[in-house]
Scaffold this motif. Structure first.
Motif, PDB file in Angstrom:
ATOM      1  N   THR B  52     -14.676  -1.839  -6.004  1.00 48.15           N
ATOM      2  CA  THR B  52     -13.890  -2.897  -6.650  1.00 48.15           C
ATOM      3  C   THR B  52     -12.453  -2.490  -6.935  1.00 48.15           C
ATOM      4  OG1 THR B  52     -14.589  -2.160  -8.840  1.00 48.15           O
ATOM      5  CG2 THR B  52     -15.953  -3.834  -7.768  1.00 48.15           C
ATOM      6  N   GLY B  53     -12.176  -1.205  -6.905  1.00 53.69           N
ATOM      7  CA  GLY B  53     -10.865  -0.740  -7.315  1.00 53.69           C
ATOM      8  C   GLY B  53      -9.939  -0.417  -6.163  1.00 53.69           C
ATOM      9  N   ALA B  54      -8.659  -0.618  -6.397  1.00 52.78           N
ATOM     10  CA  ALA B  54      -7.649  -0.275  -5.398  1.00 52.78           C
ATOM     11  C   ALA B  54      -7.397   1.223  -5.456  1.00 52.78           C
ATOM     12  CB  ALA B  54      -6.363  -1.053  -5.665  1.00 52.78           C
ATOM     13  N   ALA B  55      -7.827   1.931  -4.414  1.00 52.18           N
ATOM     14  CA  ALA B  55      -7.642   3.375  -4.365  1.00 52.18           C
ATOM     15  C   ALA B  55      -6.222   3.746  -3.958  1.00 52.18           C
ATOM     16  CB  ALA B  55      -8.638   3.994  -3.398  1.00 52.18           C
ATOM     17  N   ASP B  56      -5.568   2.859  -3.230  1.00 49.67           N
ATOM     18  CA  ASP B  56      -4.208   3.129  -2.769  1.00 49.67           C
ATOM     19  C   ASP B  56      -3.529   1.791  -2.497  1.00 49.67           C
ATOM     20  OD1 ASP B  56      -1.843   3.834  -1.443  1.00 49.67           O
ATOM     21  OD2 ASP B  56      -2.802   5.299  -0.129  1.00 49.67           O
ATOM     22  N   ASP B  57      -2.544   1.440  -3.326  1.00 50.31           N
ATOM     23  CA  ASP B  57      -1.809   0.190  -3.109  1.00 50.31           C
ATOM     24  C   ASP B  57      -0.351   0.462  -2.779  1.00 50.31           C
ATOM     25  OD1 ASP B  57      -1.302  -0.854  -6.602  1.00 50.31           O
ATOM     26  OD2 ASP B  57      -0.774   0.978  -5.513  1.00 50.31           O
ATOM     27  N   PRO B  70     -13.159  -8.294  -6.653  1.00 51.98           N
ATOM     28  CA  PRO B  70     -13.838  -8.245  -7.958  1.00 51.98           C
ATOM     29  C   PRO B  70     -15.296  -7.786  -7.916  1.00 51.98           C
ATOM     30  CG  PRO B  70     -13.463 -10.515  -7.263  1.00 51.98           C
ATOM     31  CD  PRO B  70     -12.707  -9.659  -6.316  1.00 51.98           C
ATOM     32  N   GLU B  71     -16.004  -8.063  -6.833  1.00 48.94           N
ATOM     33  CA  GLU B  71     -17.414  -7.692  -6.799  1.00 48.94           C
ATOM     34  C   GLU B  71     -17.687  -6.632  -5.732  1.00 48.94           C
ATOM     35  OE1 GLU B  71     -19.557 -11.332  -6.402  1.00 48.94           O
ATOM     36  OE2 GLU B  71     -18.955 -12.054  -8.371  1.00 48.94           O
ATOM     37  N   GLY B  72     -16.644  -6.064  -5.208  1.00 46.79           N
ATOM     38  CA  GLY B  72     -16.823  -4.988  -4.240  1.00 46.79           C
ATOM     39  C   GLY B  72     -17.197  -5.437  -2.845  1.00 46.79           C
ATOM     40  N   SER B  73     -17.066  -6.751  -2.604  1.00 44.90           N
ATOM     41  CA  SER B  73     -17.332  -7.220  -1.243  1.00 44.90           C
ATOM     42  C   SER B  73     -16.130  -8.013  -0.747  1.00 44.90           C
ATOM     43  CB  SER B  73     -18.616  -8.042  -1.176  1.00 44.90           C
ATOM     44  OG  SER B  73     -18.578  -9.114  -2.095  1.00 44.90           O
ATOM     45  N   VAL B  74     -16.103  -9.315  -0.970  1.00 50.44           N
ATOM     46  CA  VAL B  74     -14.991 -10.155  -0.532  1.00 50.44           C
ATOM     47  C   VAL B  74     -13.694  -9.728  -1.218  1.00 50.44           C
ATOM     48  CG1 VAL B  74     -14.065 -12.499  -0.604  1.00 50.44           C
ATOM     49  CG2 VAL B  74     -16.480 -12.107  -0.024  1.00 50.44           C
ATOM     50  N   SER B  75     -12.619  -9.782  -0.440  1.00 51.87           N
ATOM     51  CA  SER B  75     -11.301  -9.481  -0.995  1.00 51.87           C
ATOM     52  C   SER B  75     -10.359 -10.643  -0.705  1.00 51.87           C
ATOM     53  CB  SER B  75     -10.742  -8.200  -0.381  1.00 51.87           C
ATOM     54  OG  SER B  75      -9.433  -7.944  -0.845  1.00 51.87           O
ATOM     55  N   THR B  76      -9.421 -10.841  -1.628  1.00 51.05           N
ATOM     56  CA  THR B  76      -8.397 -11.868  -1.457  1.00 51.05           C
ATOM     57  C   THR B  76      -7.024 -11.220  -1.589  1.00 51.05           C
ATOM     58  OG1 THR B  76      -9.861 -13.507  -2.463  1.00 51.05           O
ATOM     59  CG2 THR B  76      -7.534 -14.091  -2.254  1.00 51.05           C
ATOM     60  N   LEU B  77      -6.178 -11.489  -0.618  1.00 51.60           N
ATOM     61  CA  LEU B  77      -4.785 -11.061  -0.675  1.00 51.60           C
ATOM     62  C   LEU B  77      -3.976 -12.268  -1.123  1.00 51.60           C
ATOM     63  CD1 LEU B  77      -2.596  -8.880  -0.046  1.00 51.60           C
ATOM     64  CD2 LEU B  77      -2.465  -9.862   2.257  1.00 51.60           C
ATOM     65  N   LYS B  78      -3.195 -12.070  -2.168  1.00 54.78           N
ATOM     66  CA  LYS B  78      -2.442 -13.176  -2.767  1.00 54.78           C
ATOM     67  C   LYS B  78      -0.960 -12.901  -2.614  1.00 54.78           C
ATOM     68  CE  LYS B  78      -6.189 -13.561  -6.117  1.00 54.78           C
ATOM     69  NZ  LYS B  78      -6.566 -14.077  -7.445  1.00 54.78           N
ATOM     70  N   ILE B  79      -0.240 -13.889  -2.163  1.00 58.77           N
ATOM     71  CA  ILE B  79       1.208 -13.754  -2.003  1.00 58.77           C
ATOM     72  C   ILE B  79       1.868 -14.888  -2.771  1.00 58.77           C
ATOM     73  CG2 ILE B  79       3.118 -13.450  -0.405  1.00 58.77           C
ATOM     74  CD1 ILE B  79       1.068 -12.932   1.817  1.00 58.77           C
ATOM     75  N   GLN B  80       2.716 -14.523  -3.716  1.00 60.61           N
ATOM     76  CA  GLN B  80       3.451 -15.511  -4.520  1.00 60.61           C
ATOM     77  C   GLN B  80       4.837 -15.725  -3.924  1.00 60.61           C
ATOM     78  OE1 GLN B  80       3.318 -13.381  -8.303  1.00 60.61           O
ATOM     79  NE2 GLN B  80       1.723 -14.772  -9.029  1.00 60.61           N
ATOM     80  N   ARG B  81       5.381 -16.897  -4.174  1.00 61.23           N
ATOM     81  CA  ARG B  81       6.764 -17.206  -3.799  1.00 61.23           C
ATOM     82  C   ARG B  81       7.062 -16.707  -2.378  1.00 61.23           C
ATOM     83  NH1 ARG B  81       6.741 -14.563  -8.428  1.00 61.23           N
ATOM     84  NH2 ARG B  81       7.948 -12.791  -7.601  1.00 61.23           N
ATOM     85  N   THR B  82       6.285 -17.214  -1.439  1.00 57.80           N
ATOM     86  CA  THR B  82       6.384 -16.715  -0.068  1.00 57.80           C
ATOM     87  C   THR B  82       7.804 -16.843   0.477  1.00 57.80           C
ATOM     88  OG1 THR B  82       5.600 -18.870   0.705  1.00 57.80           O
ATOM     89  CG2 THR B  82       3.986 -17.082   0.589  1.00 57.80           C
TER      90      THR B  82
END
Lengths: 113, 116
Positions: B52-57, B70-82
């Motif tokens: 669940t944790g970001a080991a390297d961002d 959040p649950e260690g499976s699906v991930s979402t990449l979010k981009i604001q103000r594209t």
């Protein structure tokens, strides 16, 4: 900076001819080195990987690569190219402690009859 | 599914809008990666999750980019103000254990993001 360099942007070979794609690396310690292939509409696929041991690495689809420390190279080879090998090939590298790879800019392979 | 699934396959958005890109890794894979591939370039590392944790961002270009798992499976990449410069193919990869240096990473086909 730790990186890999692919000097050839585009290569054209005849079907049945041999192939060599070049990759140079810049890493202080012994690196992890990879070759990936990206075909149109397909995800990146791992062809082979090197980390220590035998410097000649065999991969899938008949590909091999040779690690040469003296030349800082990790070139990909295939003795006889098939039309289905037309794709983009990426060399990639990484070093211990950081579980990520850095990709080169890629070499696009065209195979002509 | 058998492989890494990314949705949507294509996304067109207007400059300044918010977007979310989804990645479904191979079931049971604990490591998940996001890469970005601009036209004519190799993939560029963005972020690596272990569980669940970001080991390297360290590859996230700025604070407009954020990713969760959040649950260690699906991930979402979010981009604001594209911005138009965010236009690229966003690739997701997963590997069984450890990271992609030690275990084979499998890549999805990517989400092509176009900011107009």
């Amino acid at each position: 900076a730790q990186s890999v360099t692919q000097p050839d942007i585009h290569i054209t070979v005849s079907e049945g001819a041999s192939l060599e794609l070049r990759c140079n690396y810049s890493y202080g310690a012994t690196p992890y080195l990879f070759w990936y292939v990206q075909s149109p509409g397909q995800g990146l696929q791992l062809l082979l990987k090197y980390f220590s041991g035998d410097t000649l690495v065999q991969g899938i689809k008949g590909f091999e690569a040779e690690f040469k420390r003296s030349q800082s190279s990790f070139n990909l080879r295939k003795p006889s190219v098939h039309w289905s090998d037309a794709a983009e090939y990426f060399c990639a590298g990484g070093s211990g402690g950081y579980q990520k790879v850095t990709f080169g800019t890629g070499t696009k392979l065209q195979v002509i009859p | 599914g058998a492989g890494v699934s990314q949705t949507p396959s294509n996304k067109v958005t207007e400059k300044g809008k918010y977007v979310e890109l989804r990645c479904d890794p191979i079931s049971g894979h604990t490591a998940l990666y996001w890469y970005r591939q601009s036209l004519g370039q190799g993939p560029e590392f963005l972020i690596y999750f272990q569980g669940t944790g970001a080991a390297d961002d360290s590859g996230l270009p700025n604070d407009r980019f954020f990713a969760v798992r959040p649950e260690g499976s699906v991930s979402t990449l979010k981009i604001q103000r594209t911005e138009r410069g965010d236009s690229a193919v966003y690739l997701c990869a997963s590997s069984l254990t450890g990271g992609m240096l030690d275990t084979e990473a499998f890549f999805g086909q990517g989400t092509r993001l176009t900011v107009v």
